[in-house]
Design a protein around this motif. Sequence first.
Motif, short mmCIF file in Angstrom:
data_model
loop_
_atom_site.label_atom_id
_atom_site.label_comp_id
_atom_site.label_asym_id
_atom_site.label_seq_id
_atom_site.Cartn_x
_atom_site.Cartn_y
_atom_site.Cartn_z
N ARG A 129 -56.11 -38.45 36.05
CA ARG A 129 -57.46 -37.92 36.33
C ARG A 129 -57.92 -36.97 35.22
NH1 ARG A 129 -59.38 -33.41 38.76
NH2 ARG A 129 -57.28 -32.71 39.27
N LEU A 130 -57.02 -36.08 34.77
CA LEU A 130 -57.39 -35.17 33.68
C LEU A 130 -57.67 -35.93 32.39
CD1 LEU A 130 -54.88 -32.22 34.27
CD2 LEU A 130 -57.35 -32.16 34.56
N LYS A 131 -56.87 -36.98 32.14
CA LYS A 131 -57.07 -37.73 30.92
C LYS A 131 -58.39 -38.50 30.94
CE LYS A 131 -54.37 -40.50 27.70
NZ LYS A 131 -53.10 -41.24 27.49
N SER A 132 -58.79 -38.95 32.14
CA SER A 132 -60.05 -39.68 32.24
C SER A 132 -61.26 -38.76 32.02
CB SER A 132 -60.17 -40.36 33.62
OG SER A 132 -60.23 -39.38 34.65
N LEU A 133 -61.05 -37.43 32.19
CA LEU A 133 -62.14 -36.45 32.01
C LEU A 133 -62.07 -35.77 30.65
CD1 LEU A 133 -62.02 -34.74 35.53
CD2 LEU A 133 -63.59 -36.53 34.77
N SER A 134 -61.46 -36.43 29.68
CA SER A 134 -61.25 -35.80 28.37
C SER A 134 -62.57 -35.48 27.66
CB SER A 134 -60.40 -36.71 27.49
OG SER A 134 -61.05 -37.98 27.33
N ASN A 135 -63.65 -36.18 27.96
CA ASN A 135 -64.94 -35.93 27.33
C ASN A 135 -65.83 -35.00 28.14
OD1 ASN A 135 -64.35 -37.62 25.13
ND2 ASN A 135 -65.01 -39.43 26.26
N ALA A 136 -65.76 -35.13 29.47
CA ALA A 136 -66.68 -34.36 30.32
C ALA A 136 -66.22 -32.93 30.53
CB ALA A 136 -66.84 -35.07 31.67
N VAL A 137 -64.92 -32.72 30.76
CA VAL A 137 -64.43 -31.38 31.11
C VAL A 137 -64.64 -30.37 29.98
CG1 VAL A 137 -62.38 -30.05 31.71
CG2 VAL A 137 -62.82 -32.23 32.84
N PRO A 138 -64.30 -30.68 28.71
CA PRO A 138 -64.57 -29.67 27.66
C PRO A 138 -66.03 -29.28 27.55
CG PRO A 138 -63.07 -31.36 26.85
CD PRO A 138 -63.57 -31.83 28.17
N GLN A 139 -66.94 -30.24 27.75
CA GLN A 139 -68.36 -29.91 27.72
C GLN A 139 -68.74 -28.98 28.86
OE1 GLN A 139 -70.49 -30.63 25.38
NE2 GLN A 139 -72.24 -29.67 26.41
N VAL A 140 -68.17 -29.26 30.05
CA VAL A 140 -68.43 -28.40 31.21
C VAL A 140 -67.89 -27.00 30.96
CG1 VAL A 140 -67.86 -28.03 33.63
CG2 VAL A 140 -68.55 -30.30 32.85
N GLU A 141 -66.68 -26.92 30.39
CA GLU A 141 -66.09 -25.61 30.12
C GLU A 141 -66.92 -24.83 29.10
OE1 GLU A 141 -62.12 -26.28 28.92
OE2 GLU A 141 -61.36 -26.58 30.94
N ALA A 142 -67.44 -25.53 28.06
CA ALA A 142 -68.26 -24.86 27.07
C ALA A 142 -69.55 -24.33 27.69
CB ALA A 142 -68.58 -25.80 25.92
N GLU A 143 -70.21 -25.14 28.53
CA GLU A 143 -71.44 -24.68 29.18
C GLU A 143 -71.17 -23.53 30.13
OE1 GLU A 143 -73.27 -28.01 31.00
OE2 GLU A 143 -73.61 -29.10 29.13
N LEU A 144 -70.04 -23.61 30.86
CA LEU A 144 -69.69 -22.53 31.78
C LEU A 144 -69.40 -21.23 31.02
CD1 LEU A 144 -69.08 -21.61 34.67
CD2 LEU A 144 -66.72 -22.36 34.32
N ALA A 145 -68.70 -21.35 29.89
CA ALA A 145 -68.42 -20.16 29.08
C ALA A 145 -69.71 -19.52 28.58
CB ALA A 145 -67.51 -20.53 27.90
N GLN A 146 -70.68 -20.35 28.18
CA GLN A 146 -71.97 -19.82 27.73
C GLN A 146 -72.70 -19.11 28.86
OE1 GLN A 146 -73.24 -19.81 24.63
NE2 GLN A 146 -75.01 -18.66 25.38
N LEU A 147 -72.70 -19.73 30.05
CA LEU A 147 -73.36 -19.09 31.19
C LEU A 147 -72.67 -17.78 31.56
CD1 LEU A 147 -74.01 -22.20 33.48
CD2 LEU A 147 -75.72 -20.87 32.24
N ASN A 148 -71.34 -17.79 31.55
CA ASN A 148 -70.61 -16.55 31.88
C ASN A 148 -70.84 -15.48 30.83
OD1 ASN A 148 -69.40 -17.36 34.30
ND2 ASN A 148 -67.76 -18.43 33.23
N ARG A 149 -70.90 -15.86 29.56
CA ARG A 149 -71.13 -14.88 28.50
C ARG A 149 -72.51 -14.24 28.64
NH1 ARG A 149 -69.34 -17.70 24.78
NH2 ARG A 149 -71.24 -18.77 24.12
N ASP A 150 -73.52 -15.06 28.87
CA ASP A 150 -74.87 -14.51 29.05
C ASP A 150 -74.93 -13.60 30.28
OD1 ASP A 150 -75.57 -15.95 26.84
OD2 ASP A 150 -76.48 -17.60 27.97
N TYR A 151 -74.27 -14.04 31.34
CA TYR A 151 -74.28 -13.24 32.57
C TYR A 151 -73.57 -11.90 32.36
CZ TYR A 151 -73.40 -11.84 37.38
OH TYR A 151 -73.34 -11.13 38.54
N GLN A 152 -72.42 -11.92 31.65
CA GLN A 152 -71.67 -10.69 31.41
C GLN A 152 -72.46 -9.72 30.53
OE1 GLN A 152 -68.97 -9.64 32.87
NE2 GLN A 152 -68.77 -11.54 34.06
N VAL A 153 -73.16 -10.26 29.53
CA VAL A 153 -73.98 -9.40 28.67
C VAL A 153 -75.08 -8.72 29.48
CG1 VAL A 153 -75.62 -9.40 26.76
CG2 VAL A 153 -73.48 -10.65 26.54
N ASN A 154 -75.77 -9.49 30.30
CA ASN A 154 -76.83 -8.90 31.12
C ASN A 154 -76.25 -7.91 32.13
OD1 ASN A 154 -78.86 -10.40 29.88
ND2 ASN A 154 -78.59 -12.13 31.27
#
Length: 509
Positions: free
Chosen positions: A353-378
């Motif tokens: 299951r993790l191997k099948s998400l090799s393209n989607a999960v990193p993109q999700v993690e990057a977007e989540l990190a961006q959202l968390n970073r903006d939220y933490q700054v505010n």
Amino acid sequence: MEELTTQLLVYLKGIWKYRWISVLAAWVVAIAGWVIVYKMPDDYQASARIYVDTQNVLKPLMAGMTISPDLQQQVSIMSRTLISRPNVERVVRMVDLDIKVKDAKDHEALVKELMEKIKLGTTGRDNLFTIHYNNKNPKLAKDVVQSLLTIFVEGGLGDKRQDSSAALRFIDEQIQSYEEKLIAGENNLKAFKQKNIGMMPQQGSDYYSQLSAATEDLNKTRLELREAEHARDAIKRQITGDEPVMMVDQSDAISPIVNVEIDSRISALNKNLDALRLNFTELHPDIISTKRLIAQLEERKKEEAKLVVRDTTDPGKNYSPMLQQLNVALAEAEADVASMRARVEEYTARFNRLKSLSNAVPQVEAELAQLNRDYQVNKSNYEKLLERRESAKISGELGSATDLMSFRIIDPPTVSDRPVGPDRGKLFSLVFLGSLLAGIGIAFVISQVRPTFHSQASLREITGRPILGSVPMIWTDQEKVKSRKRLYAFGLSLLSLLGLYGTLMVKMI
């Protein structure tokens, strides 16, 4: 040099010839000047001294909790802007000087005159200020200084309150803005997590860490499965007789014997013995007792193995205690193998299951990190603004309850009984000297307009003709007496002028 001296004598003779005109001009100029100086209005000076105290006992006590303004700089700005056009116009209204103003031109002239006459002095480092203003009306001069003093004090207190209120309003606006940003950020995070459920990173690990951990768990579980299968197969061979339990040769030597219970105990004791040997010698009591226990278990294992050795045609074989233990061990081994297989299947499914998400999960993690970073700054800015607002409130309340900058009037506005101007003694002296110079100047000008020859050389130089001779004047006794009287009269006129000057100076004293 001789020519210069000769020319100077010529000038002096010309001035002396018109000495009476010179005296008359000196008298006229002196009398006119002294009358003008005497009629000049008196000038009174009003002054006041004020001390600005910027040291307060609460200032060091509240350090770190409140925002303290630069009071020294604030005092400097106040002193520089005190004699500004708005303040001077306010003084004009406070002392009712605008009543006599007819038009804008008169008002402009009045304001300009006040700005030129008002003087503000300071000692700089000591925060001691002096205000001076001169006017022919002593009451008006005092009122002007009092008005400036009031504006100076009110300006310091009012500006401080206005600055505090403006700062609080600005901080409140920023807090409200960041509250809206935080709410929007929280909604975005919630919507993102709901949209990407199942692909969110676990606590403290990203996608590649999870994939590596899943691979490691899968390989480890497969190894454990193989070990469990080998142990189960060994027990089966012992039960079926494919693998002999014990072999006895001529010397009664015993072949390798398998006893699951005793072997596990011996294995545990051997591990404990290895751990003891790392810390102690072979003569340590714990090592000796452990080795004795291992030897006893080995003997027990051999004794139980002898009971297993039977003829294959022995009808009581299936009822052997050793066989029953092997069957129990086989059941446990089968259960372990089944459990390991289930774990292998689960870890395999996770890995796939993790191997099948090799393209989607990193993109999700990057977007989540961006959202968390903006939220933490505010969030960080929002929390800082909350702290600053509380600090600003305390600062404002501290400024209202106590005066961080207090004004102490050292000398209230006062006006001396004696005028400070004009300096009539100095002016009388200047008029006297001016009259003398005026008289000499007039006599010199007349002598140049109506020149006369005072020597043969000057006559010969101007006419260019030779001088045959000169006739001297012979003074009679009567002419000599007249000349002496005229000289006495000239001296008396000068002495009279000097005496009048001295009388005026004495009166001034």
